[in-house]
Design a protein around this motif. Sequence first.
Motif, short mmCIF file in Angstrom:
data_model
loop_
_atom_site.label_atom_id
_atom_site.label_comp_id
_atom_site.label_asym_id
_atom_site.label_seq_id
_atom_site.Cartn_x
_atom_site.Cartn_y
_atom_site.Cartn_z
N LYS A 244 5.70 30.40 -12.71
CA LYS A 244 6.16 30.77 -11.38
C LYS A 244 4.98 30.77 -10.39
O LYS A 244 3.91 31.28 -10.70
N ILE A 245 5.22 30.20 -9.23
CA ILE A 245 4.16 30.12 -8.22
C ILE A 245 4.40 31.18 -7.16
O ILE A 245 5.45 31.20 -6.51
N VAL A 246 3.42 32.06 -6.99
CA VAL A 246 3.43 33.05 -5.90
C VAL A 246 2.17 32.77 -5.09
O VAL A 246 1.05 33.11 -5.50
N LEU A 247 2.33 32.13 -3.95
CA LEU A 247 1.19 31.61 -3.19
C LEU A 247 0.16 32.69 -2.87
O LEU A 247 -1.04 32.46 -2.97
N ALA A 248 0.63 33.85 -2.45
CA ALA A 248 -0.30 34.91 -2.04
C ALA A 248 -1.16 35.39 -3.20
O ALA A 248 -2.26 35.92 -2.99
N ASP A 249 -0.67 35.18 -4.44
CA ASP A 249 -1.42 35.62 -5.61
C ASP A 249 -2.34 34.53 -6.15
O ASP A 249 -3.44 34.83 -6.63
N VAL A 250 -1.91 33.29 -6.11
CA VAL A 250 -2.68 32.24 -6.77
C VAL A 250 -3.82 31.70 -5.90
O VAL A 250 -4.77 31.11 -6.42
N ILE A 251 -3.74 31.89 -4.58
CA ILE A 251 -4.83 31.46 -3.69
C ILE A 251 -5.70 32.66 -3.35
O ILE A 251 -5.25 33.59 -2.68
N PRO A 252 -6.95 32.69 -3.79
CA PRO A 252 -7.82 33.84 -3.53
C PRO A 252 -8.12 34.00 -2.04
O PRO A 252 -8.11 33.04 -1.28
N THR A 253 -8.37 35.23 -1.64
CA THR A 253 -8.76 35.49 -0.24
C THR A 253 -10.25 35.21 -0.02
O THR A 253 -10.68 35.10 1.13
N SER A 254 -11.01 35.08 -1.11
CA SER A 254 -12.43 34.71 -1.02
C SER A 254 -12.74 33.74 -2.15
O SER A 254 -12.31 33.95 -3.29
N PHE A 255 -13.48 32.71 -1.84
CA PHE A 255 -13.92 31.75 -2.86
C PHE A 255 -15.06 30.92 -2.28
O PHE A 255 -15.13 30.68 -1.07
N GLY A 256 -15.97 30.50 -3.17
CA GLY A 256 -17.10 29.71 -2.72
C GLY A 256 -17.81 30.41 -1.57
O GLY A 256 -18.16 31.59 -1.64
N GLY A 257 -17.98 29.71 -0.48
CA GLY A 257 -18.61 30.30 0.70
C GLY A 257 -17.62 30.76 1.74
O GLY A 257 -18.00 30.99 2.89
N TRP A 258 -16.34 30.93 1.35
CA TRP A 258 -15.29 31.22 2.32
C TRP A 258 -14.64 32.58 2.06
O TRP A 258 -14.42 32.97 0.92
N THR A 259 -14.31 33.28 3.16
CA THR A 259 -13.62 34.57 3.09
C THR A 259 -12.52 34.58 4.14
O THR A 259 -12.71 34.07 5.25
N GLU A 260 -11.39 35.16 3.79
CA GLU A 260 -10.30 35.24 4.76
C GLU A 260 -10.72 36.05 5.98
O GLU A 260 -11.30 37.13 5.86
N ASP A 261 -10.43 35.52 7.16
CA ASP A 261 -10.66 36.23 8.41
C ASP A 261 -9.32 36.85 8.82
O ASP A 261 -8.46 36.17 9.36
N VAL A 262 -9.17 38.13 8.53
CA VAL A 262 -7.88 38.78 8.75
C VAL A 262 -7.58 38.98 10.23
O VAL A 262 -6.45 39.32 10.60
N ASN A 263 -8.56 38.76 11.10
CA ASN A 263 -8.34 38.92 12.54
C ASN A 263 -7.85 37.64 13.20
O ASN A 263 -7.59 37.63 14.41
N GLN A 264 -7.72 36.57 12.42
CA GLN A 264 -7.29 35.28 12.96
C GLN A 264 -5.98 34.87 12.31
O GLN A 264 -5.68 35.24 11.19
N VAL A 265 -5.20 34.09 13.05
CA VAL A 265 -3.98 33.48 12.49
C VAL A 265 -4.23 32.00 12.35
O VAL A 265 -5.04 31.42 13.07
N SER A 266 -3.53 31.37 11.41
CA SER A 266 -3.82 29.97 11.10
C SER A 266 -3.17 28.99 12.06
O SER A 266 -3.61 27.86 12.20
N ALA A 267 -2.11 29.38 12.71
CA ALA A 267 -1.44 28.45 13.62
C ALA A 267 -0.52 29.22 14.54
O ALA A 267 -0.09 30.33 14.23
N VAL A 268 -0.23 28.65 15.69
CA VAL A 268 0.72 29.24 16.61
C VAL A 268 2.05 28.54 16.38
O VAL A 268 2.18 27.34 16.61
N ILE A 269 3.03 29.26 15.89
CA ILE A 269 4.33 28.68 15.58
C ILE A 269 5.38 29.29 16.50
O ILE A 269 5.51 30.51 16.57
N ASN A 270 6.12 28.44 17.21
CA ASN A 270 7.16 29.01 18.06
C ASN A 270 8.34 29.43 17.20
O ASN A 270 8.51 28.99 16.07
N PRO A 271 9.21 30.32 17.69
CA PRO A 271 10.29 30.88 16.86
C PRO A 271 11.22 29.82 16.28
O PRO A 271 11.69 29.96 15.16
N GLN A 272 11.51 28.77 17.06
CA GLN A 272 12.42 27.73 16.57
C GLN A 272 11.83 27.00 15.38
O GLN A 272 12.50 26.77 14.36
#
Length: 227
Positions: free
Chosen positions: A37-65
């Motif tokens: 079973k794939i649970v994306l939030a679990d299988v993709i780490p929030t930190s890896f290599g030289g990268w860390t999740e920036d919780v103050n940023q969003v990845s994209a602006v998506i309109n409601p539609q």
Amino acid sequence: MNKSIVTGVVLCGLMVLTSWTAQAVKPTTRLSDLHQKIVLADVIPTSFGGWTEDVNQVSAVINPQVDAEIKKIYAQTLSRTYVNKEGERIMLSIAYGTDQRDNLAVHYPEGCYGAQGFNVSPVHYESMSSRTGEIPATRLVASLNNRVEPITYWIVVGEKAVRNSWELKKARLSYALDGLIPDATLIRVSSINADSAVAYRLQQGFVDEMLAAVSPTMRAHFSGHAH
């Protein structure tokens, strides 16, 4: 007869045959029920290599539609922004759907960005190196006002990486002939940079480190090299 016309007729015939066969064959088993079973939030780490999740940023602006349409298609979505020590940011978006029959299809980034008012460049295809082999990636640039966003994405249907809707249909038909309903994963990475060559190199490094950080099973799945 002109060669290009003959080629077009052949391709059209193949598309009709594929569509007819897909209707005639009624797969009953979901491929997603046969693997981990794939649970994306679990299988993709929030930190890896030289990268860390920036919780103050969003990845994209998506309109409601657009957001509502994506939720109809996919069982799960994951959107994160990662930052490295140089302050460079990568936006990661992964969408996972468990049912790739005709009523549920991939929502391609070029259409998603276009629906939000971005100018979208023609797509081009590149073979992107990864730790598990080459990935058939699609690249494009979306721009809106002063925002220039080079994008890399690829699609995995079941265990097969594909470039476009035609390859997706062929993969789906192949699974249907085996009685299987394939799942599908769309992985997109992007960054804000007017220099697309620099952006794509950064994205390449990010993808390689991300794949190195997940389990071998998920690495094979996300790269389309599970078979």
